[in-house]
Design a protein around this motif. Structure first.
Motif, PDB file in Angstrom:
ATOM      1  N   ASP A   1      -4.878   4.939 -10.874  1.00 10.85           N
ATOM      2  CA  ASP A   1      -5.626   4.613 -11.166  1.00 10.85           C
ATOM      3  C   ASP A   1      -4.830   2.421 -11.355  1.00 10.85           C
ATOM      4  O   ASP A   1      -3.946   2.599 -12.374  1.00 10.85           O
ATOM      5  CB  ASP A   1      -5.857   4.964 -12.304  1.00 10.85           C
ATOM      6  N   GLN A   2      -4.553   2.388 -10.396  1.00 11.29           N
ATOM      7  CA  GLN A   2      -4.421   0.614  -9.921  1.00 11.29           C
ATOM      8  C   GLN A   2      -5.227   0.035  -9.164  1.00 11.29           C
ATOM      9  O   GLN A   2      -5.778   0.885  -8.145  1.00 11.29           O
ATOM     10  CB  GLN A   2      -2.903   1.000  -9.492  1.00 11.29           C
ATOM     11  N   GLU A   3      -4.451  -0.916  -8.282  1.00 14.10           N
ATOM     12  CA  GLU A   3      -5.242  -1.634  -7.806  1.00 14.10           C
ATOM     13  C   GLU A   3      -4.570  -2.781  -7.173  1.00 14.10           C
ATOM     14  O   GLU A   3      -3.326  -2.434  -7.159  1.00 14.10           O
ATOM     15  CB  GLU A   3      -5.756  -3.306  -8.149  1.00 14.10           C
ATOM     16  N   PHE A   4      -5.254  -2.066  -5.051  1.00 20.22           N
ATOM     17  CA  PHE A   4      -3.928  -2.289  -4.584  1.00 20.22           C
ATOM     18  C   PHE A   4      -5.142  -3.771  -3.587  1.00 20.22           C
ATOM     19  O   PHE A   4      -6.320  -3.890  -3.587  1.00 20.22           O
ATOM     20  CB  PHE A   4      -4.267  -1.574  -2.912  1.00 20.22           C
ATOM     21  N   PRO A   5      -4.325  -4.932  -2.541  1.00 22.44           N
ATOM     22  CA  PRO A   5      -5.167  -5.804  -2.077  1.00 22.44           C
ATOM     23  C   PRO A   5      -5.757  -5.048  -0.455  1.00 22.44           C
ATOM     24  O   PRO A   5      -5.630  -4.161  -0.163  1.00 22.44           O
ATOM     25  CB  PRO A   5      -4.169  -6.342  -1.007  1.00 22.44           C
ATOM     26  N   ALA A   6      -6.894  -6.098  -0.815  1.00 24.53           N
ATOM     27  CA  ALA A   6      -7.927  -5.616   0.951  1.00 24.53           C
ATOM     28  C   ALA A   6      -6.730  -5.712   2.086  1.00 24.53           C
ATOM     29  O   ALA A   6      -6.285  -6.765   2.604  1.00 24.53           O
ATOM     30  CB  ALA A   6      -9.312  -5.589   0.767  1.00 24.53           C
TER      31      ALA A   6
ATOM     32  N   TRP B   1       0.860  -1.158  -0.268  1.00 23.31           N
ATOM     33  CA  TRP B   1      -0.034  -0.210   0.432  1.00 23.31           C
ATOM     34  C   TRP B   1       0.624   1.479   0.440  1.00 23.31           C
ATOM     35  O   TRP B   1       0.074   2.698   0.040  1.00 23.31           O
ATOM     36  CB  TRP B   1      -0.847   0.186   1.155  1.00 23.31           C
ATOM     37  N   THR B   2       2.151   1.358  -0.387  1.00 22.76           N
ATOM     38  CA  THR B   2       3.406   2.143   0.177  1.00 22.76           C
ATOM     39  C   THR B   2       2.893   2.902  -1.060  1.00 22.76           C
ATOM     40  O   THR B   2       3.538   1.895  -2.359  1.00 22.76           O
ATOM     41  CB  THR B   2       5.306   1.718   0.553  1.00 22.76           C
ATOM     42  N   ILE B   3       2.507   4.469  -2.067  1.00 25.83           N
ATOM     43  CA  ILE B   3       2.815   5.220  -2.965  1.00 25.83           C
ATOM     44  C   ILE B   3       3.473   5.986  -2.969  1.00 25.83           C
ATOM     45  O   ILE B   3       3.687   6.779  -1.824  1.00 25.83           O
ATOM     46  CB  ILE B   3       1.273   5.630  -3.449  1.00 25.83           C
ATOM     47  N   PRO B   4       4.962   5.741  -3.803  1.00 23.92           N
ATOM     48  CA  PRO B   4       6.075   6.914  -3.990  1.00 23.92           C
ATOM     49  C   PRO B   4       4.824   8.655  -4.044  1.00 23.92           C
ATOM     50  O   PRO B   4       4.646   8.334  -5.531  1.00 23.92           O
ATOM     51  CB  PRO B   4       6.529   6.544  -4.691  1.00 23.92           C
ATOM     52  N   VAL B   5       5.132   9.685  -3.642  1.00 25.18           N
ATOM     53  CA  VAL B   5       4.749  11.071  -3.633  1.00 25.18           C
ATOM     54  C   VAL B   5       5.904  11.756  -3.760  1.00 25.18           C
ATOM     55  O   VAL B   5       5.307  13.353  -3.777  1.00 25.18           O
ATOM     56  CB  VAL B   5       3.573  11.359  -2.333  1.00 25.18           C
ATOM     57  N   ALA B   6       6.934  11.444  -3.708  1.00 28.87           N
ATOM     58  CA  ALA B   6       7.617  13.039  -3.261  1.00 28.87           C
ATOM     59  C   ALA B   6       7.660  13.394  -4.700  1.00 28.87           C
ATOM     60  O   ALA B   6       8.423  15.068  -4.159  1.00 28.87           O
ATOM     61  CB  ALA B   6      10.033  12.486  -3.092  1.00 28.87           C
TER      62      ALA B   6
ATOM     63  N   PHE C   1       6.845   9.427   0.909  1.00 29.21           N
ATOM     64  CA  PHE C   1       5.667   8.451   0.581  1.00 29.21           C
ATOM     65  C   PHE C   1       4.571   7.837   0.596  1.00 29.21           C
ATOM     66  O   PHE C   1       4.432   9.047   2.908  1.00 29.21           O
ATOM     67  CB  PHE C   1       6.715   7.052   1.344  1.00 29.21           C
ATOM     68  N   ALA C   2       3.624   7.803   0.748  1.00 32.74           N
ATOM     69  CA  ALA C   2       2.074   7.841   1.518  1.00 32.74           C
ATOM     70  C   ALA C   2       1.303   6.021   1.520  1.00 32.74           C
ATOM     71  O   ALA C   2       1.948   5.146   0.558  1.00 32.74           O
ATOM     72  CB  ALA C   2       1.080   8.255   0.616  1.00 32.74           C
ATOM     73  N   ASP C   3       1.223   6.304   2.660  1.00 37.01           N
ATOM     74  CA  ASP C   3       0.463   4.715   2.983  1.00 37.01           C
ATOM     75  C   ASP C   3      -0.998   4.627   3.061  1.00 37.01           C
ATOM     76  O   ASP C   3      -1.997   5.537   3.997  1.00 37.01           O
ATOM     77  CB  ASP C   3       1.001   4.319   4.671  1.00 37.01           C
ATOM     78  N   ILE C   4      -1.611   4.149   1.529  1.00 43.19           N
ATOM     79  CA  ILE C   4      -3.706   3.605   1.816  1.00 43.19           C
ATOM     80  C   ILE C   4      -3.868   2.680   2.394  1.00 43.19           C
ATOM     81  O   ILE C   4      -4.896   3.186   2.499  1.00 43.19           O
ATOM     82  CB  ILE C   4      -3.919   4.257   0.077  1.00 43.19           C
TER      83      ILE C   4
END
Length: 200
Positions: free
Chosen positions: A27-32, A9-14, A134-137
């Motif tokens: 626009d992507q899939e992440f595991p629940a 769930w970690t997304i790079p947003v620097a 990084f963002a953790d969604i």
């Protein structure tokens, strides 16, 4: 500094957080994650959750706006059939930079921050990691569906349910009925039969 734990769930947003006014499309899939609902209404851990939206950078962090869509497994509250359908929820969430989340939660920031917090619908803060790199969604996905999923679901709005006498599905047998005799009239029925016998 928050310790970085790279997960699914970690997304790079620097890049988007380098200066205010930047945007990053997602626009992507992440595991629940685990803990969304139960066996009656819930999302299975690991099921694909589609995230479509964008991160917009502001002075104090990032704002995410978009739609989360997850496959929900449930049981109809009336006829007890298994259900599987997509459930979508629109979200707006604020990801403050490190050391800003506590100030915002305590209401200690300036007027600009108060306006930003007011725009955030759920009131939840999801801190960014490593100075905004990084963002953790994962918490956002879990919180969204835990609060948005209904306690009960129906296979259709006009579901007729099950027959209380035999359990037959009334959706498949709408004319299904039972001749129910009230036991309180058994004595009268017996007396009637006796009188009819005497008349013969």
């Amino acid at each position: 500094m928050a310790r970085i734990q790279f997960t699914d769930w970690t997304i790079p947003v620097a890049q988007v957080g380098s200066r205010p006014g930047q945007t990053k499309e997602i626009d992507q899939e992440f595991p629940a994650p685990e803990g969304i609902g139960d066996t009656i209404v819930g999302v299975k851990p690991g099921a694909p959750v589609h995230v479509a939206g964008q991160f917009d950078s502001i002075v104090d962090g990032l704002i995410f706006t978009g739609t989360l869509t997850a496959p929900v497994d449930a049981v109809c509250a009336r006829c007890d059939v298994d259900l599987s359908r997509d459930f979508a929820e629109q979200v707006t969430a604020f990801f403050p930079y490190e050391n800003k989340g506590e100030d915002l939660a305590a209401g200690k920031d300036d007027e600009e921050t108060e306006i930003i917090a007011g725009e955030e619908e759920s009131g939840d803060l999801y801190p960014l990691l490593d100075n905004g790199s990084f963002a953790d969604i994962e918490p956002l996905i879990r919180d969204t569906f835990v609060t948005a999923l209904p306690l009960q679901m129906l296979c259709r709005p006009d579901c007729k349910g099950l027959c209380p006498q035999c359990g037959a599905d009334l959706n498949e047998e709408p004319a299904h009925v039972h001749d129910v005799v009230d036991p309180r009239f058994d004595a009268l029925a017996a007396l009637k039969a006796q009188l009819e016998q005497q008349e013969k």
